[in-house]
Scaffold this active site. Structure first.
Site, short mmCIF file in Angstrom:
data_model
loop_
_atom_site.label_atom_id
_atom_site.label_comp_id
_atom_site.label_asym_id
_atom_site.label_seq_id
_atom_site.Cartn_x
_atom_site.Cartn_y
_atom_site.Cartn_z
N CYS A 127 32.49 -39.04 59.92
CA CYS A 127 31.42 -38.90 58.93
C CYS A 127 31.92 -38.43 57.57
O CYS A 127 31.22 -38.59 56.57
CB CYS A 127 30.35 -37.95 59.44
SG CYS A 127 29.55 -38.56 60.93
N HIS A 165 25.80 -35.73 53.61
CA HIS A 165 25.86 -36.61 54.78
C HIS A 165 24.53 -36.52 55.53
O HIS A 165 23.95 -35.44 55.65
CB HIS A 165 27.02 -36.14 55.68
CG HIS A 165 27.06 -36.85 56.99
ND1 HIS A 165 27.03 -38.22 57.09
CD2 HIS A 165 27.12 -36.37 58.27
CE1 HIS A 165 27.09 -38.56 58.37
NE2 HIS A 165 27.13 -37.46 59.11
N ASN A 169 21.80 -41.90 60.89
CA ASN A 169 23.17 -41.52 60.53
C ASN A 169 24.07 -42.76 60.59
O ASN A 169 24.34 -43.26 61.68
CB ASN A 169 23.64 -40.44 61.51
CG ASN A 169 25.03 -39.91 61.20
OD1 ASN A 169 25.73 -40.46 60.36
ND2 ASN A 169 25.42 -38.85 61.89
O1 UT7 Z 1 27.34 -36.91 61.95
C1 UT7 Z 1 28.24 -36.28 62.78
C2 UT7 Z 1 27.87 -34.89 63.00
N1 UT7 Z 1 26.77 -34.81 63.92
C3 UT7 Z 1 25.80 -33.97 63.70
O2 UT7 Z 1 25.78 -33.29 62.70
C4 UT7 Z 1 24.74 -33.82 64.78
C5 UT7 Z 1 24.51 -32.36 65.05
N2 UT7 Z 1 23.56 -32.10 66.11
C6 UT7 Z 1 22.22 -32.35 65.99
O3 UT7 Z 1 21.80 -32.89 65.00
C7 UT7 Z 1 21.30 -31.87 67.09
O4 UT7 Z 1 22.00 -31.01 67.95
C8 UT7 Z 1 20.68 -33.02 67.90
C9 UT7 Z 1 19.65 -33.75 67.07
C10 UT7 Z 1 21.73 -33.98 68.39
C11 UT7 Z 1 19.93 -32.43 69.11
O5 UT7 Z 1 18.95 -31.50 68.68
P1 UT7 Z 1 18.84 -30.07 69.38
O6 UT7 Z 1 17.71 -29.38 68.72
O7 UT7 Z 1 20.19 -29.42 69.31
O8 UT7 Z 1 18.42 -30.45 70.83
P2 UT7 Z 1 19.17 -30.13 72.21
O9 UT7 Z 1 20.37 -30.97 72.38
O10 UT7 Z 1 19.31 -28.64 72.34
O11 UT7 Z 1 18.06 -30.58 73.26
C12 UT7 Z 1 16.81 -29.90 73.37
C13 UT7 Z 1 15.99 -30.56 74.45
C14 UT7 Z 1 16.75 -30.71 75.78
O12 UT7 Z 1 15.82 -30.53 76.82
P3 UT7 Z 1 15.71 -29.12 77.59
O13 UT7 Z 1 17.08 -28.87 78.14
O14 UT7 Z 1 15.33 -28.13 76.52
O15 UT7 Z 1 14.66 -29.38 78.61
C15 UT7 Z 1 17.19 -32.15 75.76
O16 UT7 Z 1 17.36 -32.67 77.05
O17 UT7 Z 1 15.62 -31.88 74.05
C16 UT7 Z 1 16.04 -32.82 75.05
N3 UT7 Z 1 16.43 -34.06 74.37
C17 UT7 Z 1 15.56 -35.04 74.07
N4 UT7 Z 1 14.24 -35.18 74.29
C18 UT7 Z 1 13.65 -36.29 73.84
C19 UT7 Z 1 17.66 -34.43 73.93
N5 UT7 Z 1 17.60 -35.64 73.34
C20 UT7 Z 1 16.31 -36.04 73.40
C21 UT7 Z 1 15.63 -37.18 72.97
N6 UT7 Z 1 14.31 -37.28 73.19
N7 UT7 Z 1 16.25 -38.17 72.31
#
Ligand code: UT7
Length: 329
Positions: free
Chosen positions: A113, A255, A285
């Site tokens: 990225c 980004h 992204n």
């Molecule tokens: O460009 C390269 C660099 N990359 C980045 O900068 C990305 C950085 N990370 C992020 O942007 C975020 O961490 C994400 C958007 C990828 C994820 O968001 P989050 O708030 O960190 O969510 P999480 O991974 O902690 O997941 C929270 C919950 C989980 O369920 P439980 O365990 O709380 O029951 C996941 O299973 O959301 C669930 N979940 C989803 N639910 C619906 C994860 N993905 C999804 C989804 N739809 N697509």
């Protein structure tokens, strides 16, 4: 003389994949995607015969046309990508062939990225040294080719797209690419965001395909924390080194990985929302494509003027991150 961005261009495939489309493929929903990321839709380059070099070629042609120059005048082509058409030859060579830039040389740059920022600063060095007069820098990724559409934690985040700039010597002192701070952290980053298969460690085999190793793997939470800290820190550093304030910065061009990361960076800089370039809702992204696509959109909309102060920031796999200060000429 510093290097200045004299032309911008972008290419986004026409096909739109909305959050509703993803709802039909995965256990996800528009509300979750919108609130956690800010993404509403992304573009997909569906045609299997078209890959990253196609999007880069469209950008390069558009740069030449807008600037009114022939491909013969290009000295160097840098393509930042993590989804090259093939591991070799480089995408830059494919683009060179497609536009007929017979006097150029070129290479691909791997910084995920942050690839465009790394490429911009690298290209600027060749202008500043006087070795090159015209350098094309493109950031492009066909993310749909390396996404696992059974993995809701990554499939919803990315889209396909490309953007690029033409670099030439600045017409006046005090304009152009004035400062950059680029970083990598290979001590802590590599295991949190990667594509494990297809390289010399895990060459393609039935096993690597069965284990989905040719797709992106991300520990979202870890990357999120690292991105918030690093982007805000480097933005603050660029401001401090260049006597920039929230008032005299015209645009933060970040980004586009997550709206929440962008807001955290803007908050740390004290910058208000109207000075933050954001198109993540429409494109998701696009990895190396995000920053140059943002620049091209600002340019198309007539929002960049002589003397506009731009701070570009990025964060990605590696980890890699950085900030670049550009004074528009
Ligand atoms: O460009 C390269 C660099 N990359 C980045 O900068 C990305 C950085 N990370 C992020 O942007 C975020 O961490 C994400 C958007 C990828 C994820 O968001 P989050 O708030 O960190 O969510 P999480 O991974 O902690 O997941 C929270 C919950 C989980 O369920 P439980 O365990 O709380 O029951 C996941 O299973 O959301 C669930 N979940 C989803 N639910 C619906 C994860 N993905 C999804 C989804 N739809 N697509």
């Amino acid at each position: 003389m510093k290097a200045a961005i004299t032309t911008t261009a972008k290419y986004l495939p026409e096909e739109v994949m909305s959050n509703q489309d993803l709802e039909r493929m995965l256990d996800t929903n528009d509300e979750w995607i919108t609130s956690r990321t800010g993404i509403k839709e992304r573009r997909i380059l569906r045609d299997p015969a078209k890959a990253t070099s196609y999007m880069c070629t469209e950008v390069a042609k558009s740069l030449l046309e807008k600037r009114g120059i022939s491909a013969d005048e290009i000295d160097l082509i840098i393509v930042a990508t993590m989804s090259p058409d093939m591991i070799f030859p480089s995408t830059a060579c494919l683009v060179q062939g497609n536009i007929g830039a017979r006097n150029a040389w070129g290479f691909d740059l791997s910084a995920a990225c942050s690839g465009f920022l790394y490429g911009l600063y690298t290209g600027a060095q060749f202008i500043e040294s006087g070795n090159c007069k015209k350098v094309i820098v493109i950031g492009a990724d066909k993310m749909s080719s390396i996404l696992d559409y059974t993995d809701r934690s990554t499939a919803i985040l990315f889209g396909d797209g490309a953007g690029g700039v033409l670099l030439e010597a600045a017409a006046e002192e005090g304009y152009g690419v004035l400062d950059a701070r680029l970083y990598s952290d290979g001590l802590n980053g590599p295991n949190h965001l990667l594509m494990p298969g297809g390289g010399s460690l895990h060459p393609a085999s039935h096993e690597t395909v069965d284990q989905h190793m040719h797709f992106i793997k991300q520990d979202g939470k870890q990357v999120f924390k690292a991105a918030v800290m690093a982007m805000a820190d480097v933005a603050a550093e660029i401001m401090q080194r260049n006597n920039l304030t929230a008032e005299n910065i015209d645009w933060l061009v970040p980004h586009q990985a997550n709206q929440r990361i962008i807001h955290a960076t803007a908050d740390r800089m004290g910058i208000t929302e109207e000075k933050v370039m954001m198109n993540i809702a429409r494109y998701g992204n696009t990895t190396a494509g995000t920053v140059p696509i943002c620049l091209a959109e600002l340019d198309e909309q007539g929002k960049l003027h002589k003397g506009s102060n731009l701070v570009l920031v990025s964060f990605g796999a590696g980890y890699t991150w950085g900030g670049v200060y550009v004074r528009w000429q």
